[in-house]
Design a protein around this motif. Structure first.
Motif, short mmCIF file in Angstrom:
data_model
loop_
_atom_site.label_atom_id
_atom_site.label_comp_id
_atom_site.label_asym_id
_atom_site.label_seq_id
_atom_site.Cartn_x
_atom_site.Cartn_y
_atom_site.Cartn_z
N PHE A 79 2.89 12.31 -0.97
CA PHE A 79 3.49 12.44 0.35
C PHE A 79 5.01 12.31 0.31
CE2 PHE A 79 4.13 10.23 4.68
CZ PHE A 79 4.29 11.43 5.34
N ARG A 84 3.35 -3.60 11.76
CA ARG A 84 4.25 -2.44 11.76
C ARG A 84 3.51 -1.18 11.38
NH1 ARG A 84 9.07 -3.85 14.26
NH2 ARG A 84 8.36 -5.93 14.71
N ARG A 85 2.46 -1.33 10.63
CA ARG A 85 1.71 -0.14 10.20
C ARG A 85 0.82 0.37 11.33
NH1 ARG A 85 -0.11 -1.55 4.09
NH2 ARG A 85 -0.81 0.58 4.11
N TRP A 86 0.56 -0.49 12.28
CA TRP A 86 -0.30 -0.07 13.39
C TRP A 86 0.54 0.42 14.55
CZ3 TRP A 86 -5.76 -0.35 13.55
CH2 TRP A 86 -6.32 -0.76 12.34
N THR A 119 -2.20 10.47 5.58
CA THR A 119 -1.92 9.70 4.36
C THR A 119 -2.42 8.26 4.45
OG1 THR A 119 0.25 9.17 5.22
CG2 THR A 119 0.13 11.03 3.73
N GLY A 120 -2.82 7.85 5.64
CA GLY A 120 -3.33 6.48 5.80
C GLY A 120 -2.23 5.48 6.09
N LEU A 121 -1.00 5.97 6.31
CA LEU A 121 0.10 5.04 6.63
C LEU A 121 -0.12 4.37 7.97
CD1 LEU A 121 3.50 6.63 5.54
CD2 LEU A 121 2.64 4.40 4.92
N ILE A 122 -0.64 5.14 8.92
CA ILE A 122 -1.00 4.54 10.21
C ILE A 122 -2.42 4.98 10.55
CG2 ILE A 122 1.32 4.26 11.19
CD1 ILE A 122 0.91 6.87 12.73
N ARG A 126 -5.83 8.24 -0.77
CA ARG A 126 -4.40 8.11 -1.09
C ARG A 126 -4.10 8.66 -2.48
NH1 ARG A 126 -2.83 2.23 -0.48
NH2 ARG A 126 -3.70 2.42 1.57
N TYR A 130 3.89 1.08 0.56
CA TYR A 130 2.60 1.11 1.27
C TYR A 130 1.65 2.14 0.65
CZ TYR A 130 4.33 -1.62 5.29
OH TYR A 130 4.82 -2.60 6.10
N LEU A 131 2.21 3.26 0.21
CA LEU A 131 1.36 4.33 -0.32
C LEU A 131 1.03 4.12 -1.80
CD1 LEU A 131 2.98 7.42 1.41
CD2 LEU A 131 0.73 6.47 1.87
#
Lengths: 325, 249
Positions: free
Chosen positions: A87, B247-249, A57-60, A82, B97-98
């Protein structure tokens, strides 16, 4: 690569790895999700399912490898990818002080800043997820089953082509599980679904493809019927006879592609477990031999390797790359 | 582009404001603030010897602004401690974030919503100078400058609180972190007074928000006071953005 073939894959992960300090969460994860399929993603706790889903999903971001959504690199074009994905994370992202309709309208608004979404989309989603009757209730006052429906509904806002559900039935009562399962089942016509779950029975019921992951390594992936059949096409046939004759054993080994034959006495009956190579149906042959030799055949059935056993064998041993034998 | 940015920010801002004003927390804090502020104002007014315009400014208004500052040092972190930590705790940050929102929209909308609440609280205290106005007090320049300084000070405190809130999903940790950061800044002024080195003292004083706020409270505002507060807020917003990204990494 053939463009048409690439588009046939809704999601494609190529050698994806994720390293956290001192821990390798994913190692060379490679699998694809076929467009229009319901793909089960199985693994024990801590196997890397949620990490994989968060990466898709590209969150991480992954440490290495490529993730493609309909042939498009997620890293290179995260926004486009996205937009194609809805999700439901492991923990439902709900604003508990909002009413159901208000929440879905909010999700629709923050997801349609750079694209045009039908303004009635959230109303359609309410109906699709069976939430119309609770649309004016606060999310915090809903039952767990309804809350999970709301969480699934937020993933469906904007009608994404792919829906990723991370353990959508976890913590629900049996009735709610059946309801959520039916909801997911109803989505299969319009969406490609990637579903992670612990309930293996669920996988048998709704998935057509599965991927099993253990300790960050893919141990098995492919269409469920192929995996159940095993790579070598091994099949198990069970028979129950009244009069078993041991002298039949060499005859059976001679006439059938038998790998093993297990004979167990159970009261007056004898249970026979035939382990055979190949994909042909040998039940007719076995029946002929047993009847001809007056064994009094009581029962004959073909056993498929169920997902539970598959899961156990795939996650019990030290994982190795490739398919489970 | 800007229109989209503003639209996203206003969406989240409206949600935050609605959440805040539907919760009793804001009203409890407002009640406490006005009660403490009223008590401070009344005490100063009673202790003022001669009720002339000059003495009212020097012995009531300026000290009351300074005392509001201490109350706001507690109120602002209480307001901001949940801003991002709650989103993390409830995993709703993933929803943001999404979405089409970016970090700057998330941070700015949260910042503005807290600022609106603080301005609402400060608005309640304007009743006290208004009472003086009814008695003939007319030095409104100091009142305006004092309130302007309090708003800028709150902007600085909110930006610290927002940054602290991005560091943990535990409210108490965020609250303690924010208060300690504010106390650290306040101690800069004390350190500046204790150093023999003039230049070091000057630098320490410049970095403390107390020094800049006092200019506003006294009604002697300089342009560098504005520069200080705006760069302060920008710096902590930048840190908050970095924290969210990490935090996303």
């Amino acid at each position: 690569m053939d463009g048409g073939h690439a588009l046939d894959k809704a999601i494609e992960l190529i050698n994806v790895s994720k390293l956290y300090p001192g821990v390798s969460a994913l190692t060379d994860v490679t699998f694809s999700v076929k467009k229009g399929s319901v793909h089960g993603f199985l693994g024990p706790n801590g196997a890397g399912k949620s990490t994989t889903m968060n990466i898709i999903t590209g969150l991480i971001p992954p440490t290495g490898g490529t993730v493609k959504v309909f042939g498009e690199d997620v890293q290179a074009n995260p926004e486009s990818a996205r937009r194609k994905i809805g999700f439901l994370p492991e923990h439902a992202p709900l604003y508990e002080n909002m009413k159901v309709s208000e929440y879905l309208k909010f999700v629709q608004s923050i997801n349609s800043l750079r694209s045009t979404v039908n303004s009635d989309d959230y109303l359609e989603t309410l109906e699709l997820c069976g939430l119309t009757e609770v649309s004016h209730r606060l999310i915090k006052n809903l039952s767990k089953g309804f809350r999970q429906r709301v969480a699934i509904a937020q993933a469906l806002i904007g009608r994404p082509e792919i829906v990723i559900l991370d353990e959508p039935t976890v913590g629900l009562d049996p009735k709610a599980i059946v309801e959520i399962r039916e909801l997911i089942y109803s989505l299969r016509e319009k969406h490609t679904i990637l579903l992670s779950t612990h309930i293996l029975h669920e996988v048998n019921l709704i998935c057509d493809h599965i991927t099993i992951i253990n300790k960050g390594i893919i141990t098995s992936t492919g269409p469920i019927h192929e995996i159940q059949g095993g790579e070598e096409g091994t099949q198990i046939i069970l028979a129950e006879v009244l009069n078993w004759k041991d002298e039949l054993r060499p005859v059976l080994f001679r006439d059938l592609p038998l790998e093993d034959l297990l004979v167990e006495k159970s009261g007056s009956d004898t249970r026979l477990t035939f382990k055979l190579k190949g994909k042909d149906d040998y039940r007719g042959w076995i029946s002929d031999i047993l009847v001809k030799n007056q064994c009094s055949l009581l029962q004959l059935s073909k056993q498929t390797v169920d997902v539970e056993n598959l899961f156990k064998s795939a996650t019990a041993e030290k994982p190795t790359k490739g398919r489970v034998q | 582009m800007i229109k989209t940015w503003l639209k996203g920010t206003s969406l989240l801002y409206k949600k935050e404001i609605k959440d805040s004003f539907l919760s009793p927390f804001v009203y409890i804090l407002s009640g406490l603030f006005i009660a403490l502020g009223g008590w401070v104002f009344f005490s100063l007014l009673v202790s003022a010897k001669n009720a002339t315009e000059a003495t009212l400014t020097a012995s009531v208004l300026i000290p009351s602004f300074s005392l509001y500052r201490f109350i706001l040092m507690i109120i602002c972190p209480l307001l901001t401690m949940r801003l991002l930590s709650e989103e993390k705790k409830n995993h709703t940050i993933e929803l943001l974030y999404l979405s089409d929102l970016n970090n700057s929209q998330i941070i700015f909308s949260k910042f503005l919503s807290s600022l609106t609440i603080v301005v609402f609280m400060l608005g309640l205290t304007t009743l006290f100078p208004a009472i003086l106005g009814f008695s003939g007090y007319s030095d409104w320049g100091v009142v305006l400058s004092g309130y302007g300084g309090l708003v800028l000070l709150c902007m600085a405190y909110i930006s610290i609180g927002l940054f602290a809130s991005s560091l943990s999903s535990n409210y108490v940790i965020c609250l303690v972190l924010a208060i300690f950061m504010m106390l650290g800044l306040w101690f800069l002024v004390l350190s500046a007074g204790n150093t023999d080195n003039y230049l070091v003292g000057l630098i320490l004083r410049y970095f403390s928000e107390t020094y800049h706020f006092e200019s506003f409270a006294r009604g002697t505002v300089r342009s560098f006071n504005f520069v200080y507060f705006f760069s302060f807020v920008t710096f902590f917003m930048f840190l908050t953005g970095k924290s969210l990204n990490s935090r996303r990494w």
